[in-house]
Structures are given as C-alpha cells and as structure tokens.
Design an enzyme around this catalytic site. Structure first.
Site, short mmCIF file in Angstrom:
data_model
loop_
_atom_site.label_atom_id
_atom_site.label_comp_id
_atom_site.label_asym_id
_atom_site.label_seq_id
_atom_site.Cartn_x
_atom_site.Cartn_y
_atom_site.Cartn_z
CB VAL A 108 -0.96 -0.01 1.21
CG1 VAL A 108 -1.60 1.37 1.41
CG2 VAL A 108 -2.05 -1.06 1.01
CD GLU A 109 2.55 3.69 3.78
OE1 GLU A 109 2.98 4.68 3.16
OE2 GLU A 109 1.68 3.76 4.66
#
Length: 365
Positions: free
Chosen positions: A146-147
């Site tokens: 996600v990051e």
C-alpha cells in the site's frame, strides 16, 4: 514576516550566504539533487533567507547538541515547496467517503503480482519477523504494498524540503494547524538528528510530500524509534534492504501493541434495533466487550468469544441515500486499531488487510 526574495541579492551575495549559512556540499551531490528535484514540486525561496528559520536552526542545535553551522547549512539549503501546503488540507466538508473507490486504488493486479514477488524473495525474513515480533507476513506485505508498491514509488521530493516547508509554512487554514505544525517541527528535528547520528547527508534522501522515507514510508521519528538492522550488516537501510524494511515494520507494530494470533476484525451482522449512535460513538477505538457489542445490536460473526474489546467500524460507500451505496461494517479488534496507528484511517487499515490477504491467496496460502 515578509522575507527577502531571491532577486533581492546579487549572485555573489547569495553564494556567500550559502557558504556561511549552509556549509559545504559536494558539487556532484548538489548537481544530482538539482536534477532530481526537477521531477518534484518547483522550489521557491531557500530557507537561508528566512530569519525565523535560522533562529529555529540555532535553537535546535543548542537543544540537540548539534553543530550550529551544520544545522544552519541543512535548513538553509532547504527550499519552500509551494504545492506541499495545500496537499495537507483535509477534503472539503461534506465530501463523501467511498470505501469501494478507496480500496480499488490499492487492490489491483499490479500490486498483487509485486506482492507475490516480494513475499517469495523474503519468505525467510517474513517468517523470522513473525517469530520475533508476532506480526504475520500478510500484514507486513500489505503495508509495504500500500505504501510504495514494494519500492516502486518511494517519493520524489527531497525530505529536507518537505519537512522545512511544513515546519515553517504549514497552512494556517488547517483545522489543527498548530498541532500539525508542531508535529512537523519535531520531525525536522528528528530527521537532522538522525542524519547527524548516522552520517546520512541531509540533502540526499527523497520521499513523500510529508517527509516519509523508504519502502515503508517511515517518518523520521518512526525511523528513530522502530527501524532495526534486520539483515545484520551494521546499519539500517529502509530503501535498499528488504530485510530491514520487514523487521522495522514488524517492530513498529509490536511497539504499538500488536497481539500475536489475534484477528484484525470480524464480519458483523446488525439487528434492525441496533443502537448505532452508541456503537459508533467511540469511532474505531475498541471499547465494547463482545457481550456488550451484542447487547447494542451488533453480532461479531465468529467473535462472540473474542478475548478483548471491539469497535464497530463504518466504511462509507458514498451518498447513503443512493441505493447500493449503503455503508459496510466490521467489528474491529485491538490489532485493527494498531494498524491504524500507521495511518489513522480505517479505510487504510482495511486496504492493508485486504491486499495482504489477496497476495496470500495468490501464493496459495
């Protein structure tokens, strides 16, 4: 305070100011920084021209025991990024949240394939992190995916510029401007202290517009508190060492109270008489025993014997008056709340959980 413009100094005076206030920087590194910054926000004025920034540098150096010329040099070479302050403003009031749209930004074939590759490369590191810190592989894999899509997008803004901009020019119209500006002041201090302690060139790191760094997008304070040398090479590298990234993310969650073996959430069924105001009052903070949860009209499917507290988490899907846009609900546990300490959003936490699970399924786990 109105500051001098760059045009107000001759080229010689400006060069002299940087030599005195900013210190020496290798010309090759400076050229690389200038080249990379073309892809980021256009810079405005350097903070060496801002008296309040130089006073801050002197105060920081005195409190942290750092060389004042070195601190002045670092902050003085930082530049104001005109596009960053507006990125910190919250959405306009009344903007509807939409879980399905939010989820689609992070759960896609590209991230899942990249997650499989990341997991396969790091089977041993993920297993060791789970054994040492109690955090399962799918949660760590979900975070890194996600990051930064496993390092594909770590940010193209110089960290010192982002942190200086948010320290000295945080948008006053933000509803929590004073507290947020104080947060970034501390992060700038933490960043420079980290650079001094590790020998990192403060002009070199690039990251997000908020100053987050590396594959896990750690803020400087998180790096200082939770980053670990998990590959045993004698240094912490959150850009190039996937082992260090995995160990550091796991250590972060352990530091915030991750409980090994505890689920992150349960499906929930709401009765027609559910007392929604009471259930939603604590927001995502686990506040109800399972028995009390049921009394208020929410049945945590598979979680009636949960050993801790629960929270009713609402995930909105746009305008609820439109058919098909009804919110979704889960029963969040203490571990769900721990994930939100990485990013204070239930939508973010669910995206991390879902991406990790999708990658696990793709691997046949």
């Amino acid at each position: 305070m109105r500051s001098l413009s760059r045009r107000g100094l001759s080229g010689l005076a400006l060069s002299t100011l940087f030599l005195v206030a900013a210190g020496a920087v290798p010309s090759r590194a400076a050229a690389q920084n200038r080249s990379r910054r073309r892809s980021a926000d256009l810079p405005d004025e350097p903070y060496a021209l801002r008296p309040e920034a130089m006073r801050f540098a002197d105060d920081l150096a005195a409190r942290r025991g750092l060389d004042p010329l070195w601190v002045r040099g670092a902050i003085g070479q930082a530049v104001f990024l005109r596009n960053v302050p507006r990125l910190m403003l919250p959405p306009a009031r009344g903007t509807a949240k939409n879980w399905r749209v939010y989820r689609s930004r992070f759960i896609d074939a590209v991230r899942i394939r990249a997650g499989v590759d990341f997991w396969q490369r790091n089977v041993a590191n993920l297993a060791r992190a789970q054994a040492q810190f109690g955090v399962p592989p799918e949660i760590i894999v979900g975070i890194v995916g996600v990051e930064t899509i496993y390092g594909r997008n770590v940010g193209n803004i110089r960290v010192i510029d982002a942190l200086a901009t948010l320290t000295f020019d945080f948008p006053r119209q933000h509803p929590r401007a004073e507290a947020r500006q104080a947060f970034f002041q501390d992060e700038l201090e933490q960043f420079l202290t980290l650079c001094q302690r590790t020998g990192m060139d403060p002009m070199a790191p690039f990251g997000s517009y908020a100053g987050a760094m590396g594959l896990p997008q750690f803020m400087p304070s998180s790096w200082t508190k939770y980053a670990v040398d998990f590959d045993g090479d004698g240094r912490v590298d959150l850009w190039s060492s996937e082992a260090d990234v995995i160990g550091s993310v796991a250590n972060y969650f352990k530091g915030y109270g991750w409980q090994p073996g505890l689920p992150t959430h349960y499906p929930v069924r709401l009765s027609p008489e559910a007392q929604m105001d009471a259930l939603l009052a604590p927001d995502i903070l686990p506040s109800f025993t399972p028995a009390r949860f049921v009394e208020l009209g929410a049945l945590p499917v598979g979680g009636t014997n949960h050993p801790g507290q629960l929270a009713l988490v609402e995930l909105q899907n746009g305008d609820p008056s439109v058919p098909g846009n009804e919110p979704e609900y889960i029963a969040g546990t203490e571990n769900f709340y721990v994930i939100t300490r990485y990013n204070w959003s239930s939508y973010y936490a669910m995206s991390v959980i879902d991406l990790g699970n999708e990658v696990a399924r793709a691997m046949g786990r």
